[in-house]
Write a protein that holds these residues in place. Sequence first.
Motif, PDB file in Angstrom:
ATOM      1  N   LEU A 130       1.346 -36.398 -25.442  1.00 25.23           N
ATOM      2  CA  LEU A 130      -0.422 -36.835 -25.121  1.00 25.23           C
ATOM      3  C   LEU A 130      -0.466 -36.444 -23.795  1.00 25.23           C
ATOM      4  O   LEU A 130      -1.583 -35.733 -23.379  1.00 25.23           O
ATOM      5  CB  LEU A 130      -0.481 -38.539 -25.291  1.00 25.23           C
ATOM      6  N   GLU A 131       0.646 -36.536 -22.898  1.00 22.50           N
ATOM      7  CA  GLU A 131      -0.080 -36.058 -21.289  1.00 22.50           C
ATOM      8  C   GLU A 131      -0.157 -34.600 -21.310  1.00 22.50           C
ATOM      9  O   GLU A 131      -0.972 -34.520 -20.408  1.00 22.50           O
ATOM     10  CB  GLU A 131       1.499 -36.508 -20.556  1.00 22.50           C
ATOM     11  N   ASN A 132       0.563 -34.109 -22.097  1.00 20.84           N
ATOM     12  CA  ASN A 132       0.324 -32.526 -22.257  1.00 20.84           C
ATOM     13  C   ASN A 132      -0.804 -31.926 -22.941  1.00 20.84           C
ATOM     14  O   ASN A 132      -1.012 -30.904 -23.323  1.00 20.84           O
ATOM     15  CB  ASN A 132       1.850 -31.826 -22.713  1.00 20.84           C
ATOM     16  N   TYR A 154       3.856 -40.476 -32.722  1.00 21.89           N
ATOM     17  CA  TYR A 154       3.230 -41.791 -32.786  1.00 21.89           C
ATOM     18  C   TYR A 154       3.482 -42.490 -34.399  1.00 21.89           C
ATOM     19  O   TYR A 154       3.669 -43.386 -34.847  1.00 21.89           O
ATOM     20  CB  TYR A 154       1.806 -41.877 -32.284  1.00 21.89           C
ATOM     21  N   GLU A 155       3.023 -41.570 -35.342  1.00 25.40           N
ATOM     22  CA  GLU A 155       3.153 -42.066 -36.716  1.00 25.40           C
ATOM     23  C   GLU A 155       4.586 -42.192 -37.152  1.00 25.40           C
ATOM     24  O   GLU A 155       4.845 -43.098 -37.958  1.00 25.40           O
ATOM     25  CB  GLU A 155       2.698 -40.572 -37.620  1.00 25.40           C
ATOM     26  N   LYS A 156       5.591 -41.240 -36.627  1.00 26.10           N
ATOM     27  CA  LYS A 156       7.032 -41.529 -36.977  1.00 26.10           C
ATOM     28  C   LYS A 156       7.487 -42.930 -36.362  1.00 26.10           C
ATOM     29  O   LYS A 156       8.112 -43.568 -36.978  1.00 26.10           O
ATOM     30  CB  LYS A 156       7.780 -40.537 -36.309  1.00 26.10           C
ATOM     31  N   VAL A 209      -9.505 -42.615 -37.127  1.00 32.94           N
ATOM     32  CA  VAL A 209     -10.160 -43.301 -36.077  1.00 32.94           C
ATOM     33  C   VAL A 209     -10.732 -44.612 -36.663  1.00 32.94           C
ATOM     34  O   VAL A 209     -10.298 -45.748 -36.056  1.00 32.94           O
ATOM     35  CB  VAL A 209     -11.149 -42.512 -35.091  1.00 32.94           C
ATOM     36  N   ILE A 210     -11.379 -44.576 -37.385  1.00 32.29           N
ATOM     37  CA  ILE A 210     -11.828 -45.750 -37.862  1.00 32.29           C
ATOM     38  C   ILE A 210     -11.037 -46.653 -38.583  1.00 32.29           C
ATOM     39  O   ILE A 210     -10.813 -47.769 -38.498  1.00 32.29           O
ATOM     40  CB  ILE A 210     -13.223 -45.609 -38.964  1.00 32.29           C
ATOM     41  N   SER A 211     -10.133 -46.155 -39.319  1.00 32.48           N
ATOM     42  CA  SER A 211      -9.093 -46.787 -40.015  1.00 32.48           C
ATOM     43  C   SER A 211      -8.072 -47.358 -39.274  1.00 32.48           C
ATOM     44  O   SER A 211      -7.721 -48.799 -39.407  1.00 32.48           O
ATOM     45  CB  SER A 211      -8.242 -45.956 -41.062  1.00 32.48           C
ATOM     46  N   TYR A 212      -7.483 -46.867 -38.340  1.00 34.11           N
ATOM     47  CA  TYR A 212      -6.737 -47.486 -37.075  1.00 34.11           C
ATOM     48  C   TYR A 212      -7.200 -48.568 -36.153  1.00 34.11           C
ATOM     49  O   TYR A 212      -6.646 -49.374 -36.025  1.00 34.11           O
ATOM     50  CB  TYR A 212      -5.859 -46.364 -36.259  1.00 34.11           C
ATOM     51  N   ALA A 213      -8.334 -48.383 -35.897  1.00 35.75           N
ATOM     52  CA  ALA A 213      -9.283 -49.233 -34.987  1.00 35.75           C
ATOM     53  C   ALA A 213      -9.446 -50.529 -35.686  1.00 35.75           C
ATOM     54  O   ALA A 213      -9.587 -51.528 -35.171  1.00 35.75           O
ATOM     55  CB  ALA A 213     -10.623 -48.612 -34.678  1.00 35.75           C
ATOM     56  N   LYS A 261      -2.753 -45.929 -29.410  1.00 33.18           N
ATOM     57  CA  LYS A 261      -2.625 -44.372 -28.891  1.00 33.18           C
ATOM     58  C   LYS A 261      -3.244 -43.581 -30.275  1.00 33.18           C
ATOM     59  O   LYS A 261      -3.716 -42.369 -29.806  1.00 33.18           O
ATOM     60  CB  LYS A 261      -1.218 -44.306 -28.702  1.00 33.18           C
ATOM     61  N   LEU A 262      -2.928 -43.842 -31.506  1.00 33.46           N
ATOM     62  CA  LEU A 262      -3.610 -42.966 -32.586  1.00 33.46           C
ATOM     63  C   LEU A 262      -4.918 -42.940 -32.606  1.00 33.46           C
ATOM     64  O   LEU A 262      -5.509 -41.969 -32.986  1.00 33.46           O
ATOM     65  CB  LEU A 262      -2.593 -43.342 -33.722  1.00 33.46           C
ATOM     66  N   VAL A 263      -5.567 -43.973 -32.347  1.00 35.62           N
ATOM     67  CA  VAL A 263      -6.971 -44.048 -32.129  1.00 35.62           C
ATOM     68  C   VAL A 263      -7.561 -42.921 -31.360  1.00 35.62           C
ATOM     69  O   VAL A 263      -8.413 -42.196 -31.714  1.00 35.62           O
ATOM     70  CB  VAL A 263      -7.830 -45.390 -31.600  1.00 35.62           C
TER      71      VAL A 263
END
Length: 239
Positions: free
Chosen positions: A94-96, A106-108, A137-141, A123-125
Amino acid sequence: MFIYYLTIGFQIFCIYHAYKNRSPYYWYFIIFFLPLIGCIIYIFTQVINKQDVTAITEEITTIINPTKKIKDLAKELEFSDTFQSKINLANAYLENKDHKNAILYYEKALEGNFKDDPYTINKLVHCYFETANFDKVISYANKIDINKEFRESIYYYGLALEKKDLFDDAEIQLKKVDKRYSNYAERLELSKFLIRRNKKENAKEILTEMASEITAMTSQNKRKYNVILAEVGKILNEI
């Protein structure tokens, strides 16, 4: 003359620090007989702790070779396949700005006992927004309490709702970022959203407030928002 007084100041500080921390006596001779060089050596070896030096070194290495950190963390994951090692690697991606690989790890990390970890979901959002997967985005939010714990995600959530033509829901969410003396980038995006929804007067009110707030700032703080202020002025002239 400036260097002379600066060196004296360094010496006073180093001698006081050495006395306070009961440093070995030879440091007094180094500080006194090698004024500037001795003080620099003392500060870097005795004042700045090893953790600070390590952190600075790692940061410099990351800037010079941004993939080194990722390779090192990937090796750590191979050696120790834990939730935290997956998160560490995902954070490095993510930093990169490698959002696809960040999503992968993140999923793993969410597999097994940590499937509901709110910080990982948050983070996944962010990552799914950057890859334009607005359904995700909506699902995880909706799985986390963004209103209490992750208010920075409201912005991504609101824009994702707009992309799915859920305009009323999007407006409800995006209006939550409209806080005075803060959230300037988000409020600018809110004003653009309102213009897209043909609510120009509402947008004008927000933009006028932003311009007033930024203009009233000290010159140092104002410089931080010069680009935003310029865009605010441009939009106000167009509507």
